[in-house]
Design a protein around this motif. Sequence first.
Motif, PDB file in Angstrom:
ATOM      1  N   THR A 170      11.274  12.936  -5.476  1.00 22.95           N
ATOM      2  CA  THR A 170      10.560  14.153  -5.402  1.00 22.95           C
ATOM      3  C   THR A 170       9.072  13.687  -5.174  1.00 22.95           C
ATOM      4  O   THR A 170       8.365  14.516  -4.439  1.00 22.95           O
ATOM      5  N   GLU A 171       8.621  12.369  -5.567  1.00 24.17           N
ATOM      6  CA  GLU A 171       7.320  12.223  -4.972  1.00 24.17           C
ATOM      7  C   GLU A 171       6.979  10.732  -4.868  1.00 24.17           C
ATOM      8  O   GLU A 171       7.929   9.899  -5.740  1.00 24.17           O
ATOM      9  N   THR A 172       6.018  10.097  -4.337  1.00 27.16           N
ATOM     10  CA  THR A 172       6.095   8.742  -4.392  1.00 27.16           C
ATOM     11  C   THR A 172       4.278   8.268  -4.525  1.00 27.16           C
ATOM     12  O   THR A 172       3.589   9.004  -4.296  1.00 27.16           O
ATOM     13  N   ASP A 173       4.300   7.208  -5.292  1.00 23.25           N
ATOM     14  CA  ASP A 173       2.668   6.816  -5.309  1.00 23.25           C
ATOM     15  C   ASP A 173       2.190   6.257  -3.874  1.00 23.25           C
ATOM     16  O   ASP A 173       2.812   6.156  -2.794  1.00 23.25           O
ATOM     17  N   ARG A 174       1.009   5.898  -3.651  1.00 14.11           N
ATOM     18  CA  ARG A 174       0.362   5.468  -2.270  1.00 14.11           C
ATOM     19  C   ARG A 174       1.024   4.376  -1.935  1.00 14.11           C
ATOM     20  O   ARG A 174       1.402   4.342  -0.627  1.00 14.11           O
ATOM     21  N   VAL A 175       1.097   3.464  -2.728  1.00 19.05           N
ATOM     22  CA  VAL A 175       1.769   2.172  -2.076  1.00 19.05           C
ATOM     23  C   VAL A 175       3.129   2.285  -1.580  1.00 19.05           C
ATOM     24  O   VAL A 175       3.752   1.767  -0.546  1.00 19.05           O
ATOM     25  N   ALA A 176       3.992   3.168  -2.445  1.00 19.82           N
ATOM     26  CA  ALA A 176       5.325   3.485  -2.021  1.00 19.82           C
ATOM     27  C   ALA A 176       5.391   4.105  -0.574  1.00 19.82           C
ATOM     28  O   ALA A 176       6.026   3.885   0.328  1.00 19.82           O
ATOM     29  N   GLU A 177       4.436   4.968  -0.697  1.00 16.99           N
ATOM     30  CA  GLU A 177       4.352   5.776   0.622  1.00 16.99           C
ATOM     31  C   GLU A 177       3.871   5.051   1.802  1.00 16.99           C
ATOM     32  O   GLU A 177       4.401   5.254   3.112  1.00 16.99           O
ATOM     33  N   GLN A 178       3.076   4.134   1.564  1.00 19.72           N
ATOM     34  CA  GLN A 178       2.398   3.214   2.753  1.00 19.72           C
ATOM     35  C   GLN A 178       3.491   2.432   3.200  1.00 19.72           C
ATOM     36  O   GLN A 178       3.673   2.141   4.508  1.00 19.72           O
ATOM     37  N   THR A 179       4.305   1.780   2.356  1.00 15.22           N
ATOM     38  CA  THR A 179       5.119   0.534   2.713  1.00 15.22           C
ATOM     39  C   THR A 179       6.827   1.345   3.458  1.00 15.22           C
ATOM     40  O   THR A 179       7.519   0.637   3.733  1.00 15.22           O
ATOM     41  N   GLY A 180       6.977   2.470   2.437  1.00 15.51           N
ATOM     42  CA  GLY A 180       8.311   2.972   2.777  1.00 15.51           C
ATOM     43  C   GLY A 180       9.168   2.332   1.978  1.00 15.51           C
ATOM     44  O   GLY A 180      10.346   2.314   2.259  1.00 15.51           O
ATOM     45  N   VAL A 181       8.690   1.640   0.711  1.00 19.35           N
ATOM     46  CA  VAL A 181       9.549   0.913   0.021  1.00 19.35           C
ATOM     47  C   VAL A 181       9.029   1.300  -1.576  1.00 19.35           C
ATOM     48  O   VAL A 181       8.024   1.311  -2.160  1.00 19.35           O
ATOM     49  N   ALA A 182      10.006   1.426  -2.402  1.00 22.84           N
ATOM     50  CA  ALA A 182      10.021   1.652  -3.663  1.00 22.84           C
ATOM     51  C   ALA A 182      10.949   0.829  -4.812  1.00 22.84           C
ATOM     52  O   ALA A 182      12.196   0.890  -4.463  1.00 22.84           O
ATOM     53  N   ASN A 183      10.269   0.123  -5.642  1.00 25.16           N
ATOM     54  CA  ASN A 183      11.283  -0.645  -6.347  1.00 25.16           C
ATOM     55  C   ASN A 183      11.459  -0.107  -7.834  1.00 25.16           C
ATOM     56  O   ASN A 183      11.943  -0.590  -8.693  1.00 25.16           O
ATOM     57  N   THR A 184      10.449   0.989  -7.987  1.00 22.69           N
ATOM     58  CA  THR A 184      10.440   1.447  -9.320  1.00 22.69           C
ATOM     59  C   THR A 184      10.809   3.029  -9.450  1.00 22.69           C
ATOM     60  O   THR A 184      10.158   3.701  -8.622  1.00 22.69           O
ATOM     61  N   VAL A 185      11.768   3.554 -10.245  1.00 27.53           N
ATOM     62  CA  VAL A 185      11.680   5.054 -10.182  1.00 27.53           C
ATOM     63  C   VAL A 185      11.465   5.651 -11.952  1.00 27.53           C
ATOM     64  O   VAL A 185      12.088   5.101 -12.778  1.00 27.53           O
TER      65      VAL A 185
END
Length: 379
Positions: free
Chosen positions: A159-174
């Motif tokens: 539903t939302e991402t932090d700046r780094v996840a948005e920047q990289t297109g990668v999320a390792n934490t939910v």
Amino acid sequence: MSDEPTSAAAANARAPRPKPAKAEPAEESLDAVENGVSEASAEELIADLVEAERAREAEEEAIAEAAEAADEEEPLEDEEPTPASTASRRLAVLGSPIGHSKSPALHRAAYAALGLDWSYDQLDVSEDGLSAFLDGLGEEWRGLSLTMPLKQTVIPLLTETDRVAEQTGVANTVLLDGDDISGFNTDVAGIVRALSAAGLEQARYVHVLGGGATAASALVAAAELGAERVDVHVRDLQKSVWLEPLAHRLGLMIRLRSFAQADRSLDVPQLVISTLPGGASTEALYTDSTRRKAVLLDVAYDPWPSVLASSWQAVGGRVVSGLAMLAQQALLQVRIFVSGDVLQPLPDEEGVLEAMLAAVGIDAEGAPVGDGSVEGEAE
């Protein structure tokens, strides 16, 4: 004739007038006090004053109780933050395969140090099964750590991402909070913090080995270390072109090159970051001179030392284990799960990190301690 007046009027005029009867004193007059206020009135006045004083004291007591209650509910700015909920919560690391993961050891040590009765498991979840898994979670779930191959798959499910996840297109934490599913990338900070602990604060020229999800985090970490140029060495150039727009947004000069070209330049990198899976073979060969000068961060830690790490150690080069990066990024995940804010330090964070490092047998620089055994794989 007699000179004496004989008329009745004259007689009445000569007769002495009777004195008026003395009035009986009123009851109030009998009770009069020196200041002219009756004792009864004084008693009423005193009673009113006493009642007013009691009311004032009761009001002051109520205000003091309210202030004390507010102090207990809202800690002062300089007090340590407390978790939003100390009730038992569930967390897990997801990936496929996942049996190698050291995340459970790291997180369980952290929550034990914080005095939280939270569980943390490892669950094998594939890319195809991630959406259904998220849909089936109950309110007891607080958060998830993600490893390969889920770090990019999860992005459209958030539903939302932090700046780094948005920047990289990668999320390792939910982070799970009601209907909100928030994604974070703590890999970038994990790389930077692990290198800093090993004494590397800056790198102008960086090599990245591999073109997957972790390579994107490595690019952002390189930018945070002040890099101007990054060479990304991969097996398939076409599959890695997606990294070029990210590098340009970061202000980095990027070159995509084959593994065979890893050390074919007179310009020696200050840092080499290998994002290759544990046990993966590579044609990237570096000269003895480069290995002595450049710091190697190998995100994989099973088997350890890797072939690449062994070649660095053979000439006395500096090597940082991926386990150090894993521990540092896990500490930031714990921050998120406890407070919802990656920037909010934990209570006694230094002690928490020490417990986490001890749980996986490394020191602050990622060097093995104890029997020196380190098992696991890049996450």
